[in-house]
Design a protein around this motif. Structure first.
Motif, PDB file in Angstrom:
ATOM      1  N   TYR A  55       0.872  -1.294   0.002  1.00 55.84           N
ATOM      2  CA  TYR A  55      -0.070  -0.112   0.125  1.00 55.84           C
ATOM      3  C   TYR A  55       0.820   1.285   0.075  1.00 55.84           C
ATOM      4  O   TYR A  55       0.847   2.327  -0.961  1.00 55.84           O
ATOM      5  CB  TYR A  55      -0.956  -0.045   1.106  1.00 55.84           C
ATOM      6  CG  TYR A  55      -1.727   1.142   1.484  1.00 55.84           C
ATOM      7  CD1 TYR A  55      -2.731   1.742   0.546  1.00 55.84           C
ATOM      8  CD2 TYR A  55      -1.519   2.005   2.562  1.00 55.84           C
ATOM      9  CE1 TYR A  55      -3.462   2.809   0.642  1.00 55.84           C
ATOM     10  CE2 TYR A  55      -2.085   3.169   2.758  1.00 55.84           C
ATOM     11  CZ  TYR A  55      -3.094   3.618   1.828  1.00 55.84           C
ATOM     12  OH  TYR A  55      -3.700   4.693   1.799  1.00 55.84           O
ATOM     13  N   ALA A  58       2.642   1.856  -3.065  1.00 60.12           N
ATOM     14  CA  ALA A  58       1.834   2.183  -4.261  1.00 60.12           C
ATOM     15  C   ALA A  58       1.574   3.780  -4.322  1.00 60.12           C
ATOM     16  O   ALA A  58       1.319   4.471  -5.228  1.00 60.12           O
ATOM     17  CB  ALA A  58       0.538   1.421  -4.243  1.00 60.12           C
ATOM     18  N   GLU A  69      -7.207   7.838  -7.414  1.00 62.06           N
ATOM     19  CA  GLU A  69      -6.422   6.619  -7.474  1.00 62.06           C
ATOM     20  C   GLU A  69      -5.880   6.321  -6.031  1.00 62.06           C
ATOM     21  O   GLU A  69      -6.035   5.303  -5.683  1.00 62.06           O
ATOM     22  CB  GLU A  69      -5.135   6.837  -8.338  1.00 62.06           C
ATOM     23  CG  GLU A  69      -5.465   6.984  -9.790  1.00 62.06           C
ATOM     24  CD  GLU A  69      -5.923   8.241 -10.319  1.00 62.06           C
ATOM     25  OE1 GLU A  69      -6.087   9.138  -9.619  1.00 62.06           O
ATOM     26  OE2 GLU A  69      -5.952   8.307 -11.429  1.00 62.06           O
ATOM     27  N   VAL A  73      -6.793   2.703  -4.327  1.00 69.82           N
ATOM     28  CA  VAL A  73      -5.438   1.965  -3.426  1.00 69.82           C
ATOM     29  C   VAL A  73      -5.912   1.875  -2.098  1.00 69.82           C
ATOM     30  O   VAL A  73      -5.870   0.726  -1.270  1.00 69.82           O
ATOM     31  CB  VAL A  73      -4.351   2.570  -3.669  1.00 69.82           C
ATOM     32  CG1 VAL A  73      -3.136   1.836  -2.790  1.00 69.82           C
ATOM     33  CG2 VAL A  73      -3.728   2.440  -5.191  1.00 69.82           C
ATOM     34  N   SER A  74      -6.429   2.817  -1.417  1.00 68.13           N
ATOM     35  CA  SER A  74      -6.717   2.911   0.014  1.00 68.13           C
ATOM     36  C   SER A  74      -8.080   1.776   0.316  1.00 68.13           C
ATOM     37  O   SER A  74      -7.719   1.080   1.335  1.00 68.13           O
ATOM     38  CB  SER A  74      -7.105   4.326   0.542  1.00 68.13           C
ATOM     39  OG  SER A  74      -5.950   5.031   0.442  1.00 68.13           O
ATOM     40  N   PHE A  77      -6.572  -1.479   0.019  1.00 74.32           N
ATOM     41  CA  PHE A  77      -5.929  -1.876   1.270  1.00 74.32           C
ATOM     42  C   PHE A  77      -6.823  -2.287   2.688  1.00 74.32           C
ATOM     43  O   PHE A  77      -6.717  -3.411   3.100  1.00 74.32           O
ATOM     44  CB  PHE A  77      -5.155  -0.816   1.597  1.00 74.32           C
ATOM     45  CG  PHE A  77      -4.145  -0.971   2.987  1.00 74.32           C
ATOM     46  CD1 PHE A  77      -3.441  -1.972   3.308  1.00 74.32           C
ATOM     47  CD2 PHE A  77      -4.420   0.076   3.976  1.00 74.32           C
ATOM     48  CE1 PHE A  77      -2.698  -1.996   4.389  1.00 74.32           C
ATOM     49  CE2 PHE A  77      -3.680  -0.088   4.958  1.00 74.32           C
ATOM     50  CZ  PHE A  77      -2.881  -1.183   5.305  1.00 74.32           C
TER      51      PHE A  77
END
Length: 156
Positions: A55, A58, A69, A73-74, A77
């Motif tokens: 994470y 990234a 984005e 990603v969060s 995660f």
């Protein structure tokens, strides 16, 4: 009411061999339960280390303006952590001696490093692949330590 069981049987003396056998049986059962719980805790901590490292690494690829984005990603995660918790944390029914302290140290250290990495990285180094890669590696250390310690303590 079970009439086959003598209520005073627990008070009756047993021989040394029988007592040793019962003690060995109880210790083996306790060890099996602790090992199973420790394996789940170790798997959770290892998964946390990997997920947080990926994470943070990234995040280094995105600028402050890449909000969609970063959110994506969060959320990924968070989903991975949720899956890890459902699969591994719910299996911890018993634990080895000192587990709470080791787990607390691993999680507390991870949380402090993770929060510092996010705060410093997002404020001072947004879009810095190098910073977030190093932060990811450093943040993975406490849960990996906890994972290894849990396996070493239980398996001796």
């Amino acid at each position: 009411m079970n009439t086959d069981h003598d209520p005073h049987e627990a008070d009756a003396p047993i021989g040394r061999d029988a007592a040793a056998a019962r003690l060995h049986e109880a210790q083996a059962a306790a060890r099996r339960v602790a090992v199973q719980g420790s394996a789940s805790a170790s798997a959770w901590l290892t998964g946390l280390a990997a997920a947080s490292a990926v994470y943070l690494a990234a995040l280094g690829w995105f600028a402050r303006t890449d909000e969609a984005e970063v959110l994506g990603v969060s959320l990924a995660f968070a989903a991975v952590l949720g899956l890890l918790a459902v699969v591994h944390l719910r299996r911890i029914r018993a634990s080895s001696l000192g587990f709470s302290r080791r787990f607390g140290i691993a999680m507390g250290s991870w949380g402090a490093l993770f929060a510092a990495s996010l705060g410093i990285g997002l404020l001072a180094f947004p879009g810095s692949v190098a910073f977030f890669a190093v932060a990811g590696a450093v943040t993975a250390v406490p849960p990996l330590w906890g994972s290894v310690r849990e396996l070493v303590v239980v398996r001796g």
